[in-house]
Write an enzyme that holds these catalytic residues in place. Sequence first.
Site, PDB file in Angstrom:
ATOM      1  CB  SER A 195      -0.917  -0.002   1.229  1.00  7.53           C
ATOM      2  OG  SER A 195      -1.620   1.220   1.329  1.00  7.53           O
TER       3      SER A 195
ATOM      4  CG  PHE B   5      -0.447   9.061  -4.826  1.00  7.67           C
ATOM      5  CD1 PHE B   5       0.920   9.197  -4.761  1.00  7.67           C
ATOM      6  CD2 PHE B   5      -1.228   9.657  -3.846  1.00  7.67           C
ATOM      7  CE1 PHE B   5       1.517   9.910  -3.737  1.00  7.67           C
ATOM      8  CE2 PHE B   5      -0.648  10.354  -2.808  1.00  7.67           C
ATOM      9  CZ  PHE B   5       0.715  10.492  -2.760  1.00  7.67           C
TER      10      PHE B   5
ATOM     11  CD1 TRP C 273      -1.741   1.511  -5.931  1.00  8.42           C
ATOM     12  CD2 TRP C 273      -2.090   3.210  -4.506  1.00  8.42           C
ATOM     13  NE1 TRP C 273      -2.796   2.244  -6.405  1.00  8.42           N
ATOM     14  CE2 TRP C 273      -3.033   3.293  -5.552  1.00  8.42           C
ATOM     15  CE3 TRP C 273      -2.121   4.165  -3.502  1.00  8.42           C
ATOM     16  CZ2 TRP C 273      -3.989   4.305  -5.611  1.00  8.42           C
ATOM     17  CZ3 TRP C 273      -3.065   5.172  -3.553  1.00  8.42           C
ATOM     18  CH2 TRP C 273      -3.995   5.236  -4.599  1.00  8.42           C
ATOM     19  CG  HIS C 274      -0.046   5.964  -1.009  1.00  8.40           C
ATOM     20  ND1 HIS C 274      -0.463   4.768  -0.479  1.00  8.40           N
ATOM     21  CD2 HIS C 274      -1.082   6.827  -0.822  1.00  8.40           C
ATOM     22  CE1 HIS C 274      -1.679   4.900   0.012  1.00  8.40           C
ATOM     23  NE2 HIS C 274      -2.080   6.134  -0.177  1.00  8.40           N
ATOM     24  N   GLY C 275       3.569   5.798  -4.032  1.00 14.11           N
ATOM     25  CA  GLY C 275       4.632   6.492  -4.740  1.00 14.11           C
ATOM     26  C   GLY C 275       5.908   5.686  -4.787  1.00 14.11           C
TER      27      GLY C 275
END
Length: 488
Positions: free
Chosen positions: A319, A488, A322-324
């Site tokens: 997770s 994102f 996923w954000h960066g």
Amino acid sequence: MLFNSLAYAVFLPLAVLVYFLLPQRLRWVALLGFSYYFYMSWNPELIVLILFTTVVSWAAALGVQRLQRPVLRKAALWSGVGLCLACLFFFKYFNFFSQNVTALLQAVGLPLQPTTLELVLPVGISFYTFQTLSYVVDVYRGDLKAEPHFGYYALYVSFFPQLVAGPIERAGNLLPQLHQKHDPDRAAFSAGLRKICVGMFKKVAIADFVATYVNNVYNDLAGKGGLTLILATLLFSVQIYCDFSGYSDIAVGSARLLGIDLMENFRSPYMARSVKDFWRRWHISLTRWFTDYVYIPLGGSRCSRWRHLRNLAVTFLLSGLWHGASWTFVLWGLYHGLWLCAETFYLPQIEALQNRLKGGRGAAFATLRTVVTCCIVGFGWIFFRANDLSDLLYVLTHLGQGLSPVHLVAYAQAAGLTPALLGLAFALIAALLVYDWYAAYRADPLQAIRRARPWQRYGFYYLLCFGVLVALCSRPFGATADFIYFQF
């Protein structure tokens, strides 16, 4: 095209008007055209990428449904999932992995140089990629029938209110609504406009206001410490919540004008009483996505204690990634994963104690739990906001300097906050907390406003619109601030 722009103020009413004027058989065509125009307003060339992802996932789902042999169904599944993930990896993570793999090889004595590409990160690629992945997997599992009409499926992927920053909708919720006939509805219009007004206030009047002072600190850390860093982190906690939940409110409100209901993405997250509870309230669509497609397939909690802890850590590690494409995001995800692992040991005892306490003591203990959770989550935002690992290390090692509240005004001025602006910031935070408290423990504030007396109702709307207008007029003409989650 930003929600908080004049262009969108023209675009949305035009889209709604055209949608309801056209016959039902042509409405999907109009919405698809508006959605592609909305996306192409950032970079027309990137429409090729979303079209490719749409075609691949649509064809893969049809193959999964029509093929009989298990090996062929799996081949169709993995071809669709693999190609969609390959696009996401190439544009978002290629340079990150190239640099880190090269650094690792250099550390063991191999004289290599990283291969980096000048790539433009497509807006919303993480969001629409996850929508296509969930669709193909749901068809494979038998939870959903494949959509035979390519046009309706393309609209599901590109539906403009939630295209670039969510909520991450499931096909089982959105696709049937796109097929339905919607008539103009006064109640839906009213609810949609109320939601948009609240979202605009959160974004323009709160998030953009505090962003200036957050950036003053986090983009120039030299010489700053103690209360300056703590205050900037507190303001960032408010900024990211109002920025992202504001976007989600505008997205939900815009879709409601068209008669379509999107899922709520936030539910008073800063009223949470544990980190676990926080993730039931924050970015709900992403939490459910990782729960259904990562955490549960890994085994969820129906396994040994240590496998359960591993599943939590891996899910939140992914997770964060996923954000960066940055180690700060990875560490942020791991931070939350480790807290959730710790809560598997102590949270049952805390909740049992909560259940035994009655009256004022129970309320005081619940409030304490909320304050502690906010502190845990707020500390984690340092990892999220730091520009790189060196900035993160600076913040973590300078938080303890100059913590005297007597000098709060002096430390606030280091962030560019005058006493009057500091008071305004705290007033906005207090108003936001009251609004969220009412939403969490009483009722939907917007429904309560709808039932209020006319002078109260229109006074509330006036304050919202006045705050937005003042915030817009205080910046250069035509200037708009991007939403944080666009990256994102």
